[in-house]
Design a protein around this motif. Sequence first.
Motif, short mmCIF file in Angstrom:
data_model
loop_
_atom_site.label_atom_id
_atom_site.label_comp_id
_atom_site.label_asym_id
_atom_site.label_seq_id
_atom_site.Cartn_x
_atom_site.Cartn_y
_atom_site.Cartn_z
N GLU A 126 14.62 2.98 119.63
CA GLU A 126 15.13 1.91 118.76
C GLU A 126 16.13 1.02 119.48
O GLU A 126 16.11 -0.21 119.34
CB GLU A 126 15.76 2.54 117.51
CG GLU A 126 16.20 1.51 116.48
CD GLU A 126 16.72 2.17 115.21
OE1 GLU A 126 17.26 1.44 114.35
OE2 GLU A 126 16.58 3.40 115.08
N ARG A 129 14.31 -1.28 121.85
CA ARG A 129 13.61 -2.35 121.14
C ARG A 129 14.58 -3.41 120.62
O ARG A 129 14.27 -4.60 120.59
CB ARG A 129 12.78 -1.76 119.99
CG ARG A 129 11.68 -0.81 120.47
CD ARG A 129 10.67 -0.54 119.37
NE ARG A 129 11.25 0.05 118.18
CZ ARG A 129 11.42 1.38 118.00
NH1 ARG A 129 11.08 2.23 118.96
NH2 ARG A 129 11.93 1.84 116.87
N ALA A 130 15.78 -2.97 120.24
CA ALA A 130 16.78 -3.92 119.77
C ALA A 130 17.22 -4.84 120.92
O ALA A 130 17.43 -6.05 120.72
CB ALA A 130 17.99 -3.17 119.21
N GLU A 214 6.87 0.23 120.10
CA GLU A 214 7.20 1.21 119.07
C GLU A 214 6.08 2.23 118.89
O GLU A 214 6.33 3.43 118.69
CB GLU A 214 7.47 0.50 117.74
CG GLU A 214 7.91 1.44 116.62
CD GLU A 214 8.25 0.69 115.34
OE1 GLU A 214 8.73 1.32 114.40
OE2 GLU A 214 8.03 -0.55 115.29
N HIS A 217 6.31 4.76 121.57
CA HIS A 217 7.40 5.70 121.27
C HIS A 217 6.95 6.74 120.24
O HIS A 217 7.22 7.95 120.41
CB HIS A 217 8.60 4.92 120.74
CG HIS A 217 9.78 5.80 120.42
ND1 HIS A 217 10.65 6.25 121.37
CD2 HIS A 217 10.22 6.30 119.22
CE1 HIS A 217 11.57 7.00 120.80
NE2 HIS A 217 11.34 7.04 119.49
#
Length: 227
Positions: A126, A129-130, A214, A217
Motif C-alpha cells: 500500500e 502504491r501511494a 495491487e 501484491h
Amino acid sequence: MQRGIGRAKGGAAAAVVALGLLILLWGTGEGRGLVRPPQGDAELPGPGEVPTLSPPPDVAAVTTSASEGDGMPAIDWGQVAIALFLILVLGIVLKWLLSRDWEQDHTELDDEPVGDRELLLEATGEAARARVLAEGDPRNAVVACWVALEDAAERGGMLRDPAETSAEFTRRVLTTWSVDEPTLDELAALYREARFSRREITPDHRDRAVAAMESVHDQLRHAREVG
C-alpha cells in the motif's frame, strides 16, 4: 535454464577436446600421415623406346624383397601406438569434463534461491502504491510501478542468467511466486508504452498500472498464506 547452460558447456568442452586430438595427432606425425607412400621416382620409357624385358625373378628374391617391404607402404607402429594412447587419454578427459559440468549444474539447480518474497510484497504494498499515485506525471508513475518490481527482484538473491534482460528476470522471479502471466503482461505493456513510446500517457494508464501492481501484491500474499 542452468542445466541448458551446462549442456552448452559440455558441448564446448567436447569441441575443444576433439580439436586438441586433431592437433596432437598431426603433431606426432610431424605433418606426415601414419602410412607413408613408397619413396623414389619410377623411370618411364621414352617415346620410341622398347622396354627391356628382364627374366622372371627368382621366387626367393621376390619373397626377400616383399619381406623387406620394398615398394610397400610403411606403417610407423610407434606413431600408431602414440595416437591410440592419445585417443584413450582424451576420451577419459572428455568424460570427466562432461561429468563435472553436470554435477555443477545439478548443484546450482538444487541450491538456487527463489528470491525474497517479502521484498516483492513491500515493493507492491500500500505504501509503495501511494508513492506511485503521488507522482505528478502519469508517465513517471507507470514506469515507477515496473521499476519497483525490478529493484525488488534484483535484491531478492535469485540467480540471474547473463542472457536474461532485467524485465525477463523480473517476470521469472514473479512467476516463481505464482503471479499469473496476464497481470504481468498488462503491467509490462504499460511500462514499455510509458518508457519507450511518445504516445500520451494519461491518468487512466497510471490507474491501470497501479491496479496491476495491487493484483501482484494480492497474489504474492495469497501464495505466502497457502504456502
